[in-house]
Motif scaffolding. Structure first.
Motif, short mmCIF file in Angstrom:
data_model
loop_
_atom_site.label_atom_id
_atom_site.label_comp_id
_atom_site.label_asym_id
_atom_site.label_seq_id
_atom_site.Cartn_x
_atom_site.Cartn_y
_atom_site.Cartn_z
N VAL A 121 32.98 45.09 42.55
CA VAL A 121 33.10 43.62 42.64
C VAL A 121 31.84 43.07 43.29
O VAL A 121 31.42 43.54 44.35
CB VAL A 121 34.35 43.25 43.47
CG1 VAL A 121 34.47 41.74 43.60
CG2 VAL A 121 35.58 43.84 42.81
N ASP A 123 31.62 37.00 43.66
CA ASP A 123 33.06 36.75 43.50
C ASP A 123 33.74 36.53 44.84
O ASP A 123 34.78 35.87 44.92
CB ASP A 123 33.73 37.93 42.79
CG ASP A 123 33.25 38.05 41.36
OD1 ASP A 123 32.84 37.01 40.79
OD2 ASP A 123 33.24 39.18 40.84
N HIS A 138 35.96 28.06 41.12
CA HIS A 138 37.28 28.24 40.46
C HIS A 138 38.12 26.97 40.52
O HIS A 138 39.10 26.85 39.79
CB HIS A 138 38.06 29.37 41.15
CG HIS A 138 37.39 30.70 41.07
ND1 HIS A 138 37.14 31.33 39.88
CD2 HIS A 138 36.88 31.51 42.03
CE1 HIS A 138 36.52 32.47 40.10
NE2 HIS A 138 36.34 32.59 41.43
N ALA A 146 38.55 40.21 46.42
CA ALA A 146 38.23 38.98 45.69
C ALA A 146 39.45 38.51 44.90
O ALA A 146 39.73 37.30 44.81
CB ALA A 146 37.05 39.24 44.76
N ARG A 150 41.37 34.87 45.09
CA ARG A 150 41.68 34.00 43.93
C ARG A 150 43.16 33.70 43.87
O ARG A 150 43.57 32.61 43.52
CB ARG A 150 41.21 34.69 42.64
CG ARG A 150 39.70 34.61 42.45
CD ARG A 150 39.32 34.91 41.01
NE ARG A 150 39.66 36.27 40.63
CZ ARG A 150 38.86 37.31 40.87
NH1 ARG A 150 37.68 37.13 41.46
NH2 ARG A 150 39.23 38.51 40.52
#
Lengths: 714, 385
Positions: free
Chosen positions: B306, B310, B317, B348, B352
């Motif tokens: 990752v 991110d 987002h 990450a 999210r």
């Protein structure tokens, strides 16, 4: 490789300082996580001034004898195993459960229980992979009883495992993790388990070349007369197929030499290429030949055959030969007759000659390897220069000339990158060559060859290592004793002894007595060696018995005036220590300690008293001597002195003289009294006269003395 | 047992004072007579003496005899003196068996010294001393093995006596061998040097036996050298089974060879690491130590793949989650993103997930409500002024 980088840096810097040459950045070399450590380890090597790495801890615990080494190592290893067991049982007590990254190495797991795991093929395969032989067998039985289908492929995998290991768990010698058990563990000489899972699987599986070969090889690996018969039958039954090399190897090893030659011919007709194990098996069968001349002929022919096929004999081949060069019945000196003595000498001479040839051959390989290595480094350098500096016209022609020369040289010498040789283990018996050859050379007292053998073993090109605390220790012990025996120089003995004992060779009685013998026989003086031998003797528990007596003798032979100041201090400390130890041993009079007790003998007391006087501790010496006259000290439960025996007259005479010199009436009288236990009146009278003359004796005392002597027997 | 006792006896005797070489020639206790003139003086000399006596006193037999006797006695005394002088210096060297070998070699060259008899009293004294020491040693050992003192005393006496008898027998047997050879030597003068050599080889071997120790053989072991005429090891004809010219195939069980090699490698492992770098290599391969070169992302697991983007840039987002671009919610969500971007402990994906949760929470109804409340707040703030 590191050298290569260093060279590149220097050259790049050198060039950039001149004209603006093009700077080329080399691509990063991929390195494994252990490359750096390996390079460091190779550079540093083991510390030859310290004990083995396994014993680097508190200096007081450094072991000096073989048995102490074993005990220490095993204690450490079993402690580790116990800790691991606890960590397996109660993992949360030992590992902080939130640590990142999570390392499975610190979370040991119980082995899967064959009665608890899922009865699936997958579990079985997992067990086979981790070489849990008996657990795999149990799980397999369980799968069968629960009617779970096991594919033929998995069955074959299991068959391989159980046949190779004779349906038993892997032997100690293959325990990777635990070195102590691996080397000290005692194996039971396994015979083929008839009716085991291996037999069952063999019946179940199809009889292919592979299964039959595995079975034959396994039957011969764990051989007894029955299993060998069965292997031979299987071979006969399977004549139509083409059995594999390992089966042939097994059969050859289990047969007589003539039968083995026939089997080898059979291999040849089937166009099967032999390997080192084949030749080892042949040598093994040749060793069974009873006639000596035929046996050695067979040995040399087999070796010639290996070389004929452009193969290199492994050290295990030489091991089998060297081991069988002298008939085992001739090895015991006591049992040899007159004729046998002659044939023993003949065989020993041949063994020495052959070992010499073998060593020259191996050494030749090593020299060859070194030469090749140098040329290889040269090539690397040239390759680099060609890549980086070739644009410079001045260098160009020179480098091409060098490059051509080196290539031509290599071709002439038959050197290429592929054919370099190095001593590496081919079979698990390779390391035994060294110890076996050293044994023969020790018998032959041939120090020169022993030295050559040791150099080969210690060469950086040799990667075959004997287990340090068992086989290697024997190897060095033999070498050391031979070298000490052969040299008249105490300095050389000191050098050898200091470098090898106790790191490589454990202190042992025969070695210590040999060193003492050499010290006594030599006209030289070597206090450091004597001190070291005695100190080692103390740590190795040699103080009681013959060696303790020898130590006292050696110490009383030391001429104190030849020692320096610090050496004299060492002498004093050593004598104090020794006497303290002897006295302590004599005082273990309690019931539970009595088995450790070593009572002081009168001769020991007199010698100790003499040594104490030499270091100026007269008081202590007289206290000791008084024990000889004290009846309570030698009788009853609490006795610390043997009631029998006599004080050494020479020691007492010196003590008496010393007392006279110091005009010590008490001391002289004590010595006289002890002397009177053994000496008669005629001998005592002159002593009394001298005492009266030298010491401040009043008339009364003189009268008592003379009266005392007059009462002694004539 | 008895043999070891004998060797102890010899060793103990040897400790005080080394045995004379020729003790083997005198040896046994029953040998009370002194040496014969014949043994000491060269035969040629004896003949010469005969000749001289004949010349001086051709007639008188008695005078001839007495002259011969005087001459022989003089010669014997002379030889004895020279031997004694030699024996004293040899004595000190005797302890060193290496030196002993040298001495024997010298003696083999010059037979005279060997043929003479050493002072017997010294020999006996030394033996007696050795025996006393031996008795003592046996006694102590017996005491240690748990016998009472009386038992031990008796034991030491009997054992030592037995040992003594045995030793004497052995000596006598060997002695007779040596004697025979001596006599043979005298009769065959022509082959003298050769025979003498053999005699001393025998004597040497005998001595080796006497000096033999428990563990190590004596220092004076013979050196066996390479025999150049021995059968050569590497220059023999091959067995002839396989031919170099022919082609063979590798028809081995692959797993068996591999496992054999594995066993060989494990056996070569000795007793584990020999320095701390090797120990670290061991730890590295077992996964107990971070691998070199040190990397703080070692064994990060799923997160290894990752990117930090991110983790840090989370506001991108927000539009896709339907969060308004302005207003209090946008402001609040900006703060959430800043907070999450600074959290190193969350993956990450988890971050999210958090944003998703907030987006679900601030649904259209909530957005409206917040908007309404915000407006009310603003109005209230204006009125307050």
């Amino acid at each position: 490789m590191i050298g290569r980088i260093g060279l590149s840096r220097v050259l790049t810097r050198g060039l950039s300082s001149g004209e603006a040459a093009k700077l080329t950045i080399q691509p990063a070399i991929e390195r494994s996580p252990t490359d750096l450590l390996n390079a460091l380890s190779e550079t540093v090597g083991p510390d030859t001034t310290a004990p083995h790495f396994a014993y680097i801890d508190d200096p007081i615990t450094i072991p000096s004898t073989q048995s102490a080494k074993k005990t220490y190592f095993m204690a450490k290893e079993f402690g580790k195993r116990a800790a691991r067991e606890l960590a397996t049982e109660w993992p949360t007590l030992f590992a902080f459960d939130r640590d990142q990254p999570r390392l499975p190495a610190f979370r040991p797991q119980h082995l899967a229980d064959p009665f608890q795991v899922d009865p699936t093929e997958k579990s079985l395969l997992k067990m086979i992979k981790s070489r849990e032989v008996q657990d795999s067998c149990v799980l397999y039985e369980r799968l069968r009883s629960e009617n779970v289908e096991v594919s033929e492929k998995v069955q074959l995998e299991l068959f391989r495992l159980v046949a190779y290991y004779n349906s038993s768990n892997i032997p100690f010698s293959e325990w990777q993790e635990w070195a102590g058990i691996r080397n000290f563990g005692e194996e039971s000489n396994g015979k083929w388990k008839t009716g085991g899972v291996a037999d069952l699987l063999f019946e179940t599986l199809q009889k292919t070349d592979e299964t039959v070969s595995i079975m034959i090889a396994a039957l011969c690996k764990f051989h007894d007369s029955q299993s060998v018969e069965r292997a031979k039958e299987l071979y006969k039954e399977h004549q139509t197929g083409k059995i594999h090399l390992e089966a042939f190897n097994g059969l050859i090893g289990a047969s007589s030499f003539n039968a083995a030659k026939k089997l080898a011919a059979e291999m040849n007709s089937l166009k099967i290429s032999p390997n080192i194990s084949t030749f080892n098996a042949l040598l093994f069968s040749a060793a069974k030949i009873s006639k000596y001349e035929e046996k050695i002929k067979a040995f040399s022919e087999i070796i010639a055959e290996i070389r004929e096929l452009d193969m290199e004999p492994a050290l295990s081949c030489y091991y089998i030969i060297v081991k069988n060069l002298i008939d085992s019945k001739l090895l015991d000196k006591e049992k040899r007759g007159e004729n046998e003595e002659q044939s023993y000498n003949k065989q020993l001479t041949l063994a020495v000659s052959w070992i010499s040839e073998i060593l020259n051959e191996i050494e030749g390989d090593i020299v060859f390897f070194k030469k090749r290595l140098k040329i290889r480094i040269f090539h690397i350098k040239i390759d680099f220069l060609q890549q980086n500096v070739i644009s410079e016209p001045i260098f160009r022609s020179k480098f091409f000339k060098m490059y051509d020369f080196s290539h031509r040289f290599c071709q002439n010498q038959g050197i290429s990158d592929e054919n370099y040789k190095n001593l590496a283990p081919v079979t698990s018996q390779c390391h035994l060559f060294f110890v076996e050859a050293m044994g023969v050379l020790y018998r032959a007292s041939n120090e020169k060859l022993a030295e050559q053998l040791r150099n080969i073993y210690e060469s950086s090109q040799n990667s075959i290592k004997m287990p340090v605390f068992t086989v290697e220790s024997t190897f060095y012990n033999r070498y050391l004793q031979l070298a000490i025996e052969q040299t008249p120089s105490l300095n050389r003995i000191q050098e050898l002894y200091f470098s090898m004992v106790p790191r490589l060779v454990g202190v042992n009685n025969s070695l210590t007595s040999l060193v003492f013998r050499k010290i006594s026989a030599s006209s030289e003086r070597n206090w450091p060696l004597l001190r070291r031998a005695i100190v080692d003797g103390i740590t190795a528990g040699q103080l009681n018995g013959v060696l303790g007596e020898e130590m006292r003798k050696q110490l009383s032979n030391v001429q104190l005036h030849t020692l320096g100041t610090s050496e004299r201090e060492q002498y004093t400390t050593l004598v104090q220590k020794l006497v303290a130890v002897w006295i302590e041993f004599s005082q273990f009079t309690e019931e539970r300690m009595r088995r450790l007790q070593r009572k002081l003998s009168p001769s020991q007391i007199s010698e100790c008293a003499l040594l104490l006087t030499r270091i100026g501790e007269q008081q202590k010496a007289y206290e000791l001597l008084e024990l000889l006259l004290d009846e309570n000290a030698s009788s009853g439960e609490e006795a610390t002195v043997y009631p029998k025996g006599h004080a050494r007259p020479w020691a007492m005479a010196e003590l008496f003289e010393d007392a006279l010199r110091k005009k010590d009436t008490y001391g002289a009288a004590l010595c006289l009294e002890i002397l009177s236990l053994t000496a008669n009146r005629a001998k005592l009278e002159p002593l009394v006269n001298r005492m009266v003359e030298k010491c401040n004796v009043n008339q009364e005392q003189a009268r008592i003395l003379q009266g005392f002597v007059r009462l002694r027997p004539q | 047992m008895l043999r070891s006792l004998c060797s102890v006896a010899v060793r103990l005797g040897q400790k005080r004072q080394p045995r004379f070489l020729s003790s083997t020639a005198t040896g046994g206790d029953d040998d009370g007579k002194g040496p014969k003139a014949k043994d000491i003086i060269d035969d040629n000399l004896l003949k010469a003496i005969d000749g001289v006596a004949n010349d001086i006193h051709p007639q008188s037999i008695t005078e001839k005899k007495s002259l011969k006797h005087t001459l022989i006695n003089r010669l014997v005394a002379n030889e004895k003196a020279s031997f004694d002088a030699a024996a004293v210096s040899a004595n000190s060297e005797m302890l060193d068996d290496q030196a002993l070998i040298g001495l024997l070699a010298d003696v083999a060259g010059d037979a005279k010294v060997e043929k003479k008899v050493p002072p017997k009293s010294a020999q006996l004294r030394q033996e007696r001393r050795g025996l006393v020491l031996l008795r003592k040693e046996i006694f102590y050992q017996a005491i240690h093995s748990g016998f009472t003192t009386e038992e031990a005393r008796v034991k030491s006496e009997t054992i030592v006596n037995e040992a003594q008898i045995k030793l004497a027998e052995q000596r006598k047997a060997l002695l007779s061998d040596v004697r025979e050879k001596l006599e043979n030597d005298e009769t065959e003068q022509t082959e003298r040097s050769e025979k003498e050599h053999r005699l001393f080889t025998t004597a040497l071997e005998f001595l080796e036996k006497i000096y033999k120790d428990d563990m190590i053989n004596s220092d004076a072991r013979k050196i066996v050298n390479v025999d150049k005429d021995a059968i050569k090891f590497f220059q023999q004809r091959p067995l002839g089974t396989w031919k170099k010219s022919e082609k063979y195939e590798d028809h081995s069980l692959e797993f068996w060879t591999r496992w054999d090699q594995r066993a060989a490698t494990i056996a070569n492992g000795s007793f584990g690491p020999t320095n701390s770098f090797e120990e670290q290599i061991d730890w590295t391969t077992k996964g107990k130590q971070w691998e070199y070169p040190i990397d703080n992302e070692f064994k990060m697991g799923d997160e290894a793949g990752v990117s930090f983007i991110d983790h840090v840039f989370l506001e991108r987002h927000l539009p896709s989650l339907g969060i308004p671009k302005t207003g209090p919610i946008a402001h609040f969500m900006h703060l959430v993103c800043v907070g999450l971007s600074k959290n190193p402990y969350m993956t990450a994906a988890k971050k999210r997930e958090h944003l998703k949760w907030f987006a679900d929470y601030f649904n259209t109804e909530k957005q409206k409500l917040v908007h309404k409340l915000h407006e009310q707040e603003q109005v209230a703030a204006q009125n307050a002024l």
